[in-house]
Enzyme design. Sequence first.
Site, short mmCIF file in Angstrom:
data_model
loop_
_atom_site.label_atom_id
_atom_site.label_comp_id
_atom_site.label_asym_id
_atom_site.label_seq_id
_atom_site.Cartn_x
_atom_site.Cartn_y
_atom_site.Cartn_z
N LYS A 75 0.84 -1.20 0.00
CA LYS A 75 0.00 0.00 0.00
C LYS A 75 0.87 1.25 0.00
O LYS A 75 1.88 1.32 0.72
CB LYS A 75 -0.91 -0.02 1.23
CG LYS A 75 -1.94 1.10 1.29
CD LYS A 75 -2.82 0.91 2.51
CE LYS A 75 -3.88 1.99 2.64
NZ LYS A 75 -4.74 1.75 3.83
N SER A 118 -9.37 1.81 3.26
CA SER A 118 -8.54 2.51 2.30
C SER A 118 -7.53 1.63 1.58
O SER A 118 -6.88 2.07 0.64
CB SER A 118 -7.79 3.65 3.01
OG SER A 118 -6.93 3.13 4.02
N SER A 151 -9.41 -0.53 7.44
CA SER A 151 -8.93 -0.36 6.07
C SER A 151 -8.39 -1.61 5.39
O SER A 151 -8.25 -1.63 4.17
CB SER A 151 -7.85 0.73 6.02
OG SER A 151 -8.42 1.99 6.23
#
Length: 482
Positions: free
Chosen positions: A104, A180, A204
Amino acid sequence: MMRSSHKDEPIAKSESAVDMKSPTSMDLIYASADELQRLYQSKVVSPVDVARATLDAVDRWNPIVNAYCYLDRALTLQEAAESEARWMAGAARGPLDGIPYGVKDLLLVRGLPTGYGSSAAKMADAAQDDAPSVARMREAGAVLIGKTTTSEFGWKGTADSPLTGVTRNIWDFSLTSGGSSGGAATALAAGMGTLQIGTDGGGSTRIPASFCGITGMKASFGGVPAWPAGPMLTLSNVGPMARSVADLKGLLSVMMQADPRDWNSVPLPRHVRAPVRTLQGLRIGLHLDEQCSPEVRGIIQAAADKLQEQGAHIVPTELPLAGAKELITAHWEAGTAWLVNQVSAAQRPLVDEGLRQVASKGEKNSLPDYYQALIGRQKLGEAMLRHFAQFDLVLTPTVPILPFEAGREAPSDAASQNWLDWNPYTYPFNLTRQPAISLPAGISASGLPVGLQLVGGLYQDEWLVDVAQLVEDCLQVRRPRF
Protein backbone atom coordinates in the site's frame (compact mmCIF):
# COMPACT_ATOMS: atom_id res chain seq x y z
CA MET A 1 -24.51 -2.12 -14.59
CA MET A 2 -21.08 -3.01 -15.94
CA ARG A 3 -19.87 -6.25 -14.46
CA SER A 4 -16.64 -8.13 -14.96
CA SER A 5 -16.94 -11.66 -16.25
CA HIS A 6 -15.53 -14.47 -14.16
CA LYS A 7 -15.71 -18.19 -13.59
CA ASP A 8 -16.74 -19.35 -10.14
CA GLU A 9 -14.57 -22.03 -8.58
CA PRO A 10 -14.74 -23.44 -5.06
CA ILE A 11 -12.06 -22.59 -2.55
CA ALA A 12 -9.42 -25.28 -2.76
CA LYS A 13 -9.14 -27.73 0.13
CA SER A 14 -5.86 -29.33 1.09
CA GLU A 15 -5.25 -30.75 -2.36
CA SER A 16 -3.63 -28.45 -4.93
CA ALA A 17 -5.90 -26.53 -7.29
CA VAL A 18 -3.02 -26.16 -9.75
CA ASP A 19 -2.04 -28.64 -12.44
CA MET A 20 1.47 -29.36 -11.22
CA LYS A 21 2.57 -30.69 -14.61
CA SER A 22 1.38 -27.92 -16.94
CA PRO A 23 -0.06 -24.92 -15.07
CA THR A 24 -1.59 -22.12 -17.12
CA SER A 25 -1.01 -18.41 -16.54
CA MET A 26 -4.42 -18.28 -14.84
CA ASP A 27 -3.34 -21.15 -12.57
CA LEU A 28 -0.19 -19.25 -11.62
CA ILE A 29 -1.80 -15.92 -10.75
CA TYR A 30 -4.42 -17.62 -8.57
CA ALA A 31 -2.11 -20.22 -7.02
CA SER A 32 -1.53 -20.09 -3.29
CA ALA A 33 1.91 -19.37 -1.88
CA ASP A 34 2.18 -23.03 -0.88
CA GLU A 35 1.31 -24.18 -4.40
CA LEU A 36 3.87 -21.82 -5.91
CA GLN A 37 6.50 -23.06 -3.50
CA ARG A 38 5.89 -26.64 -4.62
CA LEU A 39 6.11 -25.61 -8.27
CA TYR A 40 9.41 -23.83 -7.60
CA GLN A 41 10.79 -26.81 -5.69
CA SER A 42 9.90 -29.18 -8.52
CA LYS A 43 11.33 -26.70 -11.06
CA VAL A 44 8.14 -26.95 -13.12
CA VAL A 45 7.72 -23.18 -12.87
CA SER A 46 10.13 -20.33 -12.17
CA PRO A 47 9.45 -17.18 -10.13
CA VAL A 48 10.11 -15.34 -13.40
CA ASP A 49 7.17 -17.18 -15.01
CA VAL A 50 4.92 -16.17 -12.12
CA ALA A 51 6.14 -12.56 -12.17
CA ARG A 52 5.45 -12.30 -15.89
CA ALA A 53 2.00 -13.84 -15.54
CA THR A 54 1.22 -11.41 -12.71
CA LEU A 55 2.40 -8.43 -14.76
CA ASP A 56 0.21 -9.65 -17.63
CA ALA A 57 -2.76 -9.61 -15.23
CA VAL A 58 -1.78 -6.07 -14.21
CA ASP A 59 -1.73 -5.05 -17.87
CA ARG A 60 -5.20 -6.52 -18.34
CA TRP A 61 -6.97 -5.21 -15.27
CA ASN A 62 -5.13 -2.24 -13.82
CA PRO A 63 -6.23 0.24 -16.53
CA ILE A 64 -9.82 -0.60 -15.54
CA VAL A 65 -9.75 -1.02 -11.76
CA ASN A 66 -6.79 1.22 -10.83
CA ALA A 67 -5.32 -1.01 -8.12
CA TYR A 68 -1.60 -0.23 -8.60
CA CYS A 69 -0.34 3.34 -8.64
CA TYR A 70 3.37 2.56 -9.08
CA LEU A 71 5.05 -0.26 -10.99
CA ASP A 72 8.70 -0.99 -11.72
CA ARG A 73 8.71 -3.92 -14.11
CA ALA A 74 12.48 -4.06 -14.35
CA LEU A 75 12.74 -4.34 -10.56
CA THR A 76 10.01 -7.00 -10.44
CA LEU A 77 11.73 -9.16 -13.06
CA GLN A 78 15.13 -8.61 -11.47
CA GLU A 79 13.89 -9.80 -8.06
CA ALA A 80 12.15 -12.75 -9.74
CA ALA A 81 15.38 -13.73 -11.55
CA GLU A 82 17.32 -13.55 -8.29
CA SER A 83 14.71 -15.78 -6.65
CA GLU A 84 14.88 -18.22 -9.57
CA ALA A 85 18.65 -18.50 -9.11
CA ARG A 86 18.20 -19.29 -5.41
CA TRP A 87 15.61 -22.00 -6.11
CA MET A 88 17.78 -23.53 -8.83
CA ALA A 89 20.73 -23.61 -6.42
CA GLY A 90 18.67 -25.13 -3.62
CA ALA A 91 19.19 -22.00 -1.53
CA ALA A 92 15.68 -20.53 -1.29
CA ARG A 93 15.20 -18.22 1.68
CA GLY A 94 11.90 -19.79 2.75
CA PRO A 95 8.28 -20.33 1.73
CA LEU A 96 7.78 -16.75 0.46
CA ASP A 97 10.83 -16.71 -1.80
CA GLY A 98 9.59 -15.77 -5.27
CA ILE A 99 6.02 -15.00 -4.15
CA PRO A 100 4.62 -11.81 -5.77
CA TYR A 101 3.24 -9.13 -3.47
CA GLY A 102 2.19 -5.48 -3.39
CA VAL A 103 2.55 -2.70 -0.82
CA LYS A 104 0.00 0.00 0.00
CA ASP A 105 1.31 3.42 -0.97
CA LEU A 106 1.34 4.70 2.61
CA LEU A 107 4.35 2.52 3.41
CA LEU A 108 8.00 3.08 2.56
CA VAL A 109 9.72 0.89 0.00
CA ARG A 110 13.42 1.56 -0.41
CA GLY A 111 14.17 2.93 -3.87
CA LEU A 112 10.54 3.82 -4.70
CA PRO A 113 8.57 7.05 -4.21
CA THR A 114 5.74 7.30 -1.68
CA GLY A 115 2.52 8.94 -2.87
CA TYR A 116 0.23 8.73 0.21
CA GLY A 117 -2.66 9.20 -2.22
CA SER A 118 -1.92 12.93 -1.94
CA SER A 119 -1.25 15.52 -4.61
CA ALA A 120 -0.10 17.84 -1.84
CA ALA A 121 2.31 15.62 0.07
CA LYS A 122 3.59 12.98 -2.34
CA MET A 123 7.31 12.28 -2.17
CA ALA A 124 8.86 12.23 -5.62
CA ASP A 125 12.22 11.17 -4.20
CA ALA A 126 12.84 7.49 -3.59
CA ALA A 127 12.56 6.29 0.00
CA GLN A 128 15.86 5.52 1.69
CA ASP A 129 14.41 2.83 3.97
CA ASP A 130 11.91 0.00 3.95
CA ALA A 131 8.97 -0.09 6.33
CA PRO A 132 9.42 -3.05 8.72
CA SER A 133 7.00 -5.37 6.89
CA VAL A 134 8.60 -4.55 3.55
CA ALA A 135 12.05 -5.21 5.00
CA ARG A 136 10.91 -8.63 6.22
CA MET A 137 9.46 -9.46 2.78
CA ARG A 138 12.68 -8.40 1.10
CA GLU A 139 14.65 -10.65 3.46
CA ALA A 140 12.25 -13.50 2.68
CA GLY A 141 12.93 -13.16 -1.05
CA ALA A 142 9.40 -12.15 -2.07
CA VAL A 143 8.97 -10.37 -5.41
CA LEU A 144 7.55 -6.84 -5.34
CA ILE A 145 4.96 -6.07 -8.03
CA GLY A 146 4.26 -2.46 -7.07
CA LYS A 147 2.49 -0.03 -4.75
CA THR A 148 -1.29 -0.04 -4.40
CA THR A 149 -3.82 2.77 -4.26
CA THR A 150 -5.29 4.32 -1.14
CA SER A 151 -7.42 7.26 -0.11
CA GLU A 152 -5.37 10.31 0.86
CA PHE A 153 -3.35 9.25 3.93
CA GLY A 154 -5.87 6.39 4.29
CA TRP A 155 -8.46 8.71 5.83
CA LYS A 156 -11.72 7.08 4.64
CA GLY A 157 -13.39 3.77 3.82
CA THR A 158 -12.75 3.85 0.07
CA ALA A 159 -9.51 3.99 -1.93
CA ASP A 160 -10.24 7.09 -4.04
CA SER A 161 -7.76 9.95 -3.84
CA PRO A 162 -6.83 13.26 -5.50
CA LEU A 163 -3.53 11.72 -6.61
CA THR A 164 -4.62 8.41 -8.13
CA GLY A 165 -8.35 8.81 -8.77
CA VAL A 166 -11.04 6.17 -8.31
CA THR A 167 -10.27 2.52 -7.50
CA ARG A 168 -12.93 0.10 -8.71
CA ASN A 169 -14.13 -3.34 -7.69
CA ILE A 170 -13.11 -6.23 -9.95
CA TRP A 171 -16.46 -7.94 -9.20
CA ASP A 172 -18.30 -4.98 -10.74
CA PHE A 173 -16.41 -2.06 -12.28
CA SER A 174 -19.16 0.41 -11.37
CA LEU A 175 -18.70 -0.26 -7.64
CA THR A 176 -16.11 0.73 -5.07
CA SER A 177 -13.42 -1.64 -3.87
CA GLY A 178 -13.77 -0.24 -0.36
CA GLY A 179 -10.72 1.08 1.41
CA SER A 180 -8.54 2.51 2.30
CA SER A 181 -6.50 -0.57 1.28
CA GLY A 182 -8.78 -0.96 -1.72
CA GLY A 183 -6.06 -1.22 -4.32
CA ALA A 184 -4.57 -4.16 -2.43
CA ALA A 185 -7.92 -5.95 -2.14
CA THR A 186 -8.96 -5.62 -5.77
CA ALA A 187 -5.44 -6.58 -6.89
CA LEU A 188 -5.73 -9.82 -4.94
CA ALA A 189 -9.17 -10.60 -6.31
CA ALA A 190 -7.93 -9.97 -9.87
CA GLY A 191 -4.83 -12.16 -9.57
CA MET A 192 -2.45 -9.20 -9.56
CA GLY A 193 -0.28 -10.57 -6.75
CA THR A 194 -0.48 -13.45 -4.28
CA LEU A 195 -0.02 -11.34 -1.12
CA GLN A 196 -0.58 -7.71 -0.15
CA ILE A 197 0.53 -5.47 2.71
CA GLY A 198 -2.14 -2.97 3.75
CA THR A 199 -2.82 -0.67 6.66
CA ASP A 200 -5.82 -0.41 9.00
CA GLY A 201 -6.72 2.59 11.16
CA GLY A 202 -10.47 1.97 11.29
CA GLY A 203 -11.10 -1.06 9.09
CA SER A 204 -8.93 -0.36 6.07
CA THR A 205 -7.84 -3.97 5.49
CA ARG A 206 -11.17 -5.49 6.48
CA ILE A 207 -13.64 -3.24 4.61
CA PRO A 208 -12.14 -3.89 1.17
CA ALA A 209 -11.65 -7.56 2.09
CA SER A 210 -15.41 -7.79 2.52
CA PHE A 211 -16.22 -5.82 -0.65
CA CYS A 212 -13.70 -7.74 -2.80
CA GLY A 213 -14.16 -11.27 -1.47
CA ILE A 214 -10.68 -11.73 -0.01
CA THR A 215 -9.15 -11.95 3.49
CA GLY A 216 -7.74 -9.04 5.48
CA MET A 217 -6.57 -8.66 9.05
CA LYS A 218 -5.79 -6.11 11.72
CA ALA A 219 -3.52 -7.77 14.25
CA SER A 220 -3.37 -6.80 17.92
CA PHE A 221 -1.88 -3.32 18.13
CA GLY A 222 1.88 -3.61 18.45
CA GLY A 223 1.87 -7.14 17.02
CA VAL A 224 3.06 -6.10 13.55
CA PRO A 225 5.93 -3.59 13.74
CA ALA A 226 5.26 -0.30 11.97
CA TRP A 227 7.58 2.60 11.17
CA PRO A 228 7.21 5.51 10.69
CA ALA A 229 4.23 5.57 13.05
CA GLY A 230 0.87 6.20 11.40
CA PRO A 231 -0.75 9.61 11.94
CA MET A 232 -3.53 7.99 13.98
CA LEU A 233 -0.89 6.53 16.32
CA THR A 234 -2.39 3.67 18.38
CA LEU A 235 -5.32 3.29 15.99
CA SER A 236 -2.96 2.60 13.07
CA ASN A 237 -1.91 -0.91 12.11
CA VAL A 238 -0.06 -2.57 9.24
CA GLY A 239 -1.98 -5.66 8.17
CA PRO A 240 -1.72 -8.75 5.95
CA MET A 241 -4.13 -9.36 3.06
CA ALA A 242 -4.46 -12.47 0.91
CA ARG A 243 -6.95 -14.59 -1.04
CA SER A 244 -7.01 -17.33 1.61
CA VAL A 245 -6.47 -17.60 5.33
CA ALA A 246 -3.54 -19.99 4.79
CA ASP A 247 -1.73 -17.39 2.68
CA LEU A 248 -2.57 -14.65 5.19
CA LYS A 249 -1.15 -16.81 7.98
CA GLY A 250 2.15 -17.23 6.16
CA LEU A 251 2.37 -13.50 5.47
CA LEU A 252 1.49 -12.61 9.07
CA SER A 253 4.26 -14.84 10.40
CA VAL A 254 6.77 -12.82 8.39
CA MET A 255 5.24 -9.43 9.23
CA MET A 256 5.16 -10.10 12.99
CA GLN A 257 8.93 -10.45 13.25
CA ALA A 258 10.51 -7.83 15.48
CA ASP A 259 11.87 -4.51 14.28
CA PRO A 260 13.72 -2.18 16.70
CA ARG A 261 12.36 0.97 15.03
CA ASP A 262 8.82 0.50 16.36
CA TRP A 263 8.49 2.03 19.83
CA ASN A 264 5.04 0.40 20.26
CA SER A 265 6.07 -3.10 19.21
CA VAL A 266 5.09 -5.81 21.69
CA PRO A 267 7.97 -8.32 21.98
CA LEU A 268 7.54 -12.06 21.58
CA PRO A 269 6.43 -14.30 23.18
CA ARG A 270 2.95 -12.87 23.48
CA HIS A 271 -0.23 -14.26 25.03
CA VAL A 272 -0.82 -17.58 23.28
CA ARG A 273 -3.47 -20.28 23.43
CA ALA A 274 -3.28 -23.98 22.69
CA PRO A 275 -3.67 -24.72 18.97
CA VAL A 276 -7.25 -25.23 17.80
CA ARG A 277 -8.01 -27.99 15.30
CA THR A 278 -11.80 -28.07 15.33
CA LEU A 279 -14.75 -25.74 15.79
CA GLN A 280 -16.28 -28.26 18.18
CA GLY A 281 -17.04 -26.66 21.53
CA LEU A 282 -15.91 -23.12 20.64
CA ARG A 283 -18.16 -20.50 22.20
CA ILE A 284 -18.72 -17.81 19.56
CA GLY A 285 -20.65 -14.63 20.31
CA LEU A 286 -22.75 -13.49 17.33
CA HIS A 287 -23.34 -9.74 17.09
CA LEU A 288 -26.10 -8.86 14.58
CA ASP A 289 -28.00 -5.62 15.06
CA GLU A 290 -30.41 -3.30 13.26
CA GLN A 291 -27.61 -1.54 11.40
CA CYS A 292 -27.16 -4.61 9.19
CA SER A 293 -29.03 -4.79 5.88
CA PRO A 294 -31.47 -7.73 5.62
CA GLU A 295 -29.46 -9.50 2.90
CA VAL A 296 -26.14 -9.22 4.70
CA ARG A 297 -27.83 -10.27 7.94
CA GLY A 298 -29.20 -13.37 6.25
CA ILE A 299 -25.79 -14.35 4.84
CA ILE A 300 -24.05 -13.87 8.19
CA GLN A 301 -26.74 -15.83 10.02
CA ALA A 302 -26.48 -18.66 7.47
CA ALA A 303 -22.70 -18.73 7.98
CA ALA A 304 -23.16 -18.86 11.76
CA ASP A 305 -25.64 -21.73 11.35
CA LYS A 306 -23.03 -23.71 9.39
CA LEU A 307 -20.48 -23.17 12.15
CA GLN A 308 -23.02 -24.41 14.67
CA GLU A 309 -23.54 -27.54 12.58
CA GLN A 310 -19.81 -28.19 13.01
CA GLY A 311 -20.12 -28.08 16.78
CA ALA A 312 -19.53 -24.42 17.59
CA HIS A 313 -21.79 -22.87 20.21
CA ILE A 314 -23.24 -19.72 18.60
CA VAL A 315 -24.52 -17.33 21.26
CA PRO A 316 -26.35 -14.15 20.22
CA THR A 317 -24.81 -11.15 21.94
CA GLU A 318 -24.78 -7.38 21.89
CA LEU A 319 -21.31 -5.88 22.05
CA PRO A 320 -20.81 -2.81 24.29
CA LEU A 321 -20.44 -0.38 21.37
CA ALA A 322 -22.39 2.60 22.76
CA GLY A 323 -20.37 5.76 22.19
CA ALA A 324 -17.75 4.05 20.00
CA LYS A 325 -18.50 6.26 16.99
CA GLU A 326 -18.04 9.42 19.05
CA LEU A 327 -14.74 8.07 20.37
CA ILE A 328 -13.32 7.18 16.96
CA THR A 329 -14.50 10.53 15.60
CA ALA A 330 -12.68 12.47 18.31
CA HIS A 331 -9.46 10.54 17.70
CA TRP A 332 -9.82 10.73 13.91
CA GLU A 333 -10.49 14.49 13.88
CA ALA A 334 -7.46 15.17 16.09
CA GLY A 335 -5.22 13.02 13.92
CA THR A 336 -6.36 14.59 10.66
CA ALA A 337 -5.99 18.10 12.08
CA TRP A 338 -2.35 17.34 12.91
CA LEU A 339 -1.86 15.65 9.55
CA VAL A 340 -3.25 18.46 7.42
CA ASN A 341 -1.20 20.99 9.39
CA GLN A 342 1.94 19.22 8.16
CA VAL A 343 1.03 20.28 4.62
CA SER A 344 2.17 23.76 3.62
CA ALA A 345 -0.47 26.46 3.35
CA ALA A 346 0.25 26.75 -0.37
CA GLN A 347 -0.36 23.04 -0.95
CA ARG A 348 -3.33 22.65 1.40
CA PRO A 349 -5.99 23.42 -1.26
CA LEU A 350 -4.81 20.23 -3.04
CA VAL A 351 -5.82 18.08 -0.06
CA ASP A 352 -9.02 16.02 -0.40
CA GLU A 353 -11.91 18.32 0.51
CA GLY A 354 -13.44 15.73 2.84
CA LEU A 355 -10.16 15.35 4.69
CA ARG A 356 -9.87 19.12 5.08
CA GLN A 357 -13.38 19.25 6.53
CA VAL A 358 -12.57 16.60 9.13
CA ALA A 359 -9.32 18.40 9.99
CA SER A 360 -11.19 21.68 10.42
CA LYS A 361 -13.44 20.05 13.01
CA GLY A 362 -10.42 18.62 14.77
CA GLU A 363 -8.82 22.05 15.10
CA LYS A 364 -11.91 23.28 16.96
CA ASN A 365 -11.94 20.48 19.51
CA SER A 366 -10.59 21.36 22.94
CA LEU A 367 -7.84 19.54 24.80
CA PRO A 368 -10.24 18.55 27.65
CA ASP A 369 -12.61 17.06 25.04
CA TYR A 370 -9.77 15.06 23.51
CA TYR A 371 -8.66 13.85 26.92
CA GLN A 372 -12.24 12.80 27.62
CA ALA A 373 -12.07 10.71 24.43
CA LEU A 374 -8.92 9.04 25.74
CA ILE A 375 -10.71 8.18 28.99
CA GLY A 376 -13.70 6.93 27.01
CA ARG A 377 -11.45 4.67 24.95
CA GLN A 378 -10.00 3.20 28.13
CA LYS A 379 -13.49 2.45 29.42
CA LEU A 380 -14.55 0.90 26.10
CA GLY A 381 -11.52 -1.39 26.16
CA GLU A 382 -12.28 -2.47 29.72
CA ALA A 383 -15.95 -3.11 28.88
CA MET A 384 -15.00 -5.14 25.82
CA LEU A 385 -12.51 -7.17 27.86
CA ARG A 386 -15.24 -8.08 30.34
CA HIS A 387 -17.67 -8.90 27.55
CA PHE A 388 -15.22 -11.16 25.73
CA ALA A 389 -14.68 -13.19 28.90
CA GLN A 390 -17.93 -14.99 28.00
CA PHE A 391 -16.64 -16.22 24.63
CA ASP A 392 -13.70 -17.70 22.80
CA LEU A 393 -14.24 -15.13 20.05
CA VAL A 394 -16.94 -12.95 18.52
CA LEU A 395 -18.42 -13.01 15.00
CA THR A 396 -19.90 -9.91 13.34
CA PRO A 397 -20.58 -8.78 9.79
CA THR A 398 -17.50 -7.01 8.47
CA VAL A 399 -19.61 -4.36 6.73
CA PRO A 400 -23.42 -4.21 7.00
CA ILE A 401 -23.97 -3.31 3.34
CA LEU A 402 -22.92 -4.42 -0.16
CA PRO A 403 -20.38 -2.45 -2.21
CA PHE A 404 -21.79 0.84 -3.50
CA GLU A 405 -21.08 3.18 -6.41
CA ALA A 406 -17.42 3.85 -7.16
CA GLY A 407 -16.24 7.40 -6.56
CA ARG A 408 -18.56 7.97 -3.61
CA GLU A 409 -17.81 7.93 0.13
CA ALA A 410 -21.18 6.38 0.97
CA PRO A 411 -24.20 4.96 -0.87
CA SER A 412 -26.10 7.66 -2.76
CA ASP A 413 -29.31 6.94 -0.85
CA ALA A 414 -27.68 6.86 2.60
CA ALA A 415 -28.91 9.31 5.22
CA SER A 416 -25.29 10.18 6.01
CA GLN A 417 -22.26 10.46 3.74
CA ASN A 418 -19.89 9.82 6.66
CA TRP A 419 -18.02 6.54 6.08
CA LEU A 420 -18.21 5.74 9.78
CA ASP A 421 -22.01 5.48 9.51
CA TRP A 422 -22.01 2.62 7.00
CA ASN A 423 -19.09 0.92 8.74
CA PRO A 424 -19.97 0.36 12.42
CA TYR A 425 -18.27 -2.99 13.04
CA THR A 426 -14.58 -2.57 12.23
CA TYR A 427 -13.33 0.59 13.97
CA PRO A 428 -14.35 -0.45 17.52
CA PHE A 429 -11.51 -2.97 17.48
CA ASN A 430 -8.99 -0.35 16.43
CA LEU A 431 -10.05 1.44 19.59
CA THR A 432 -9.75 -1.71 21.74
CA ARG A 433 -6.56 -2.91 19.95
CA GLN A 434 -7.91 -6.46 19.49
CA PRO A 435 -7.09 -8.70 16.51
CA ALA A 436 -9.84 -8.90 13.89
CA ILE A 437 -9.96 -10.72 10.56
CA SER A 438 -12.42 -10.53 7.65
CA LEU A 439 -13.05 -13.48 5.36
CA PRO A 440 -15.77 -14.33 2.82
CA ALA A 441 -19.12 -15.36 4.33
CA GLY A 442 -21.13 -15.77 1.13
CA ILE A 443 -22.35 -14.21 -2.10
CA SER A 444 -25.34 -11.88 -2.45
CA ALA A 445 -28.25 -12.44 -4.83
CA SER A 446 -26.62 -9.89 -7.16
CA GLY A 447 -23.36 -11.84 -7.19
CA LEU A 448 -21.33 -9.67 -4.80
CA PRO A 449 -19.18 -10.85 -1.88
CA VAL A 450 -20.12 -10.45 1.77
CA GLY A 451 -17.55 -10.73 4.54
CA LEU A 452 -17.74 -11.82 8.15
CA GLN A 453 -15.43 -10.58 10.89
CA LEU A 454 -13.90 -12.74 13.62
CA VAL A 455 -12.54 -10.91 16.66
CA GLY A 456 -10.30 -12.42 19.34
CA GLY A 457 -8.72 -11.40 22.60
CA LEU A 458 -5.59 -9.29 22.72
CA TYR A 459 -2.45 -11.08 21.46
CA GLN A 460 -4.38 -14.17 20.40
CA ASP A 461 -3.57 -13.42 16.77
CA GLU A 462 -2.17 -16.76 15.65
CA TRP A 463 -4.95 -18.64 17.44
CA LEU A 464 -7.57 -16.42 15.78
CA VAL A 465 -6.07 -17.08 12.35
CA ASP A 466 -6.23 -20.83 12.99
CA VAL A 467 -9.94 -20.49 13.84
CA ALA A 468 -10.45 -18.39 10.70
CA GLN A 469 -8.94 -21.19 8.62
CA LEU A 470 -11.42 -23.65 10.14
CA VAL A 471 -14.26 -21.23 9.39
CA GLU A 472 -13.07 -20.83 5.79
CA ASP A 473 -12.95 -24.60 5.36
CA CYS A 474 -16.44 -24.91 6.80
CA LEU A 475 -18.08 -22.22 4.67
CA GLN A 476 -16.40 -23.08 1.34
CA VAL A 477 -17.43 -19.76 -0.24
CA ARG A 478 -17.00 -19.81 -4.00
CA ARG A 479 -13.96 -17.89 -5.17
CA PRO A 480 -13.95 -16.57 -8.75
CA ARG A 481 -11.15 -16.25 -11.25
CA PHE A 482 -11.49 -13.05 -13.23
